[in-house]
Scaffold this motif. Structure first.
Motif, PDB file in Angstrom:
ATOM      1  N   THR A   1       0.853  -1.180   0.000  1.00 33.73           N
ATOM      2  CA  THR A   1       0.000   0.000   0.000  1.00 33.73           C
ATOM      3  C   THR A   1       0.895   1.239   0.000  1.00 33.73           C
ATOM      4  N   PRO A   2       0.668   2.190  -0.920  1.00 34.19           N
ATOM      5  CA  PRO A   2       1.507   3.402  -0.934  1.00 34.19           C
ATOM      6  C   PRO A   2       1.491   4.098   0.427  1.00 34.19           C
ATOM      7  N   GLY A   3       2.647   4.532   0.850  1.00 30.03           N
ATOM      8  CA  GLY A   3       2.750   5.248   2.109  1.00 30.03           C
ATOM      9  C   GLY A   3       2.868   4.356   3.331  1.00 30.03           C
ATOM     10  N   LEU A   4       2.627   3.062   3.161  1.00 28.08           N
ATOM     11  CA  LEU A   4       2.696   2.154   4.292  1.00 28.08           C
ATOM     12  C   LEU A   4       4.136   1.727   4.531  1.00 28.08           C
ATOM     13  N   ARG A   5       4.583   1.861   5.749  1.00 29.46           N
ATOM     14  CA  ARG A   5       5.904   1.391   6.152  1.00 29.46           C
ATOM     15  C   ARG A   5       5.685   0.445   7.325  1.00 29.46           C
ATOM     16  N   ARG A   6       6.158  -0.760   7.173  1.00 28.18           N
ATOM     17  CA  ARG A   6       5.990  -1.738   8.252  1.00 28.18           C
ATOM     18  C   ARG A   6       7.332  -1.974   8.923  1.00 28.18           C
ATOM     19  N   VAL A   7       7.290  -2.186  10.233  1.00 33.59           N
ATOM     20  CA  VAL A   7       8.511  -2.436  10.995  1.00 33.59           C
ATOM     21  C   VAL A   7       8.262  -3.649  11.896  1.00 33.59           C
ATOM     22  N   PRO A   8       8.304  -4.867  11.320  1.00 34.56           N
ATOM     23  CA  PRO A   8       8.099  -6.048  12.166  1.00 34.56           C
ATOM     24  C   PRO A   8       9.352  -6.367  12.978  1.00 34.56           C
ATOM     25  N   ASP A   9       9.131  -6.867  14.193  1.00 35.33           N
ATOM     26  CA  ASP A   9      10.235  -7.312  15.044  1.00 35.33           C
ATOM     27  C   ASP A   9      10.637  -8.719  14.631  1.00 35.33           C
ATOM     28  N   LEU A  10      11.912  -8.992  14.730  1.00 36.94           N
ATOM     29  CA  LEU A  10      12.404 -10.345  14.507  1.00 36.94           C
ATOM     30  C   LEU A  10      12.369 -11.079  15.838  1.00 36.94           C
ATOM     31  N   PRO A  11      11.840 -12.287  15.875  1.00 36.15           N
ATOM     32  CA  PRO A  11      11.871 -13.051  17.121  1.00 36.15           C
ATOM     33  C   PRO A  11      13.320 -13.279  17.565  1.00 36.15           C
ATOM     34  N   SER A  12      13.537 -13.396  18.857  1.00 35.24           N
ATOM     35  CA  SER A  12      14.899 -13.524  19.380  1.00 35.24           C
ATOM     36  C   SER A  12      15.637 -14.721  18.796  1.00 35.24           C
ATOM     37  N   PHE A  13      14.934 -15.830  18.515  1.00 39.28           N
ATOM     38  CA  PHE A  13      15.619 -17.008  17.992  1.00 39.28           C
ATOM     39  C   PHE A  13      16.156 -16.791  16.575  1.00 39.28           C
TER      40      PHE A  13
END
Length: 143
Positions: A109-121
């Motif tokens: 989607t234009p304008g959408l920036r996602r910042v997912p966390d990486l699981p510790s493993f």
């Protein structure tokens, strides 16, 4: 109202068309599909069937929920590894148009920036791959 219907009606209002050729056409009701998500058992089965060079890519997609094109669009500057956490920033998507890869400098989607966390493993695996670079000479990070 569909985009086509709006365009046709505007063309009629602007006297570019004599009549609304979409008048009287009824669209079938839109049926939303329920998203299909792999169960943990299905995810393990898929991961075990993936060849080793692509396993980190698939594991990252399962763990973070990023789409294939988003994962393929990752670059080293998109991965932030700290002492206690790691995140990836989705800034671009790799799409295929006429059998050629194209980079879109945005998400789905234009304008959408996602910042997912990486699981510790996964933090060490991704950080190690990030530091090693891509063995294919591409700028891809986790493939």
């Amino acid at each position: 109202m569909t985009v086509l219907r709006v365009l046709v009606r505007t063309a009629v209002e602007d006297r570019l068309m004599e009549r609304d050729v979409t008048a009287g056409i009824k669209l079938a009701p839109r049926q939303d599909r329920e998203m299909s998500i792999a169960t943990p058992a299905q995810a393990r089965e898929i991961q075990s069937a993936i060849a080793a060079p692509y396993r980190l890519l698939v594991e990252t997609m399962f763990a973070t929920g990023v789409r294939y094109g988003e994962a393929m669009g990752l670059r080293p500057e998109d991965i932030e590894v700290g002492p206690d956490s790691a995140t990836i920033r989705i800034r671009r998507t790799l799409v295929e148009v006429k059998a050629k890869p194209i980079v879109r400098h945005r998400g789905k989607t234009p304008g959408l920036r996602r910042v997912p966390d990486l699981p510790s493993f996964m933090q060490y695996a991704v950080a190690g791959r990030y530091c090693a670079g891509c063995r294919h000479g591409h700028a891809h990070v986790i493939m």
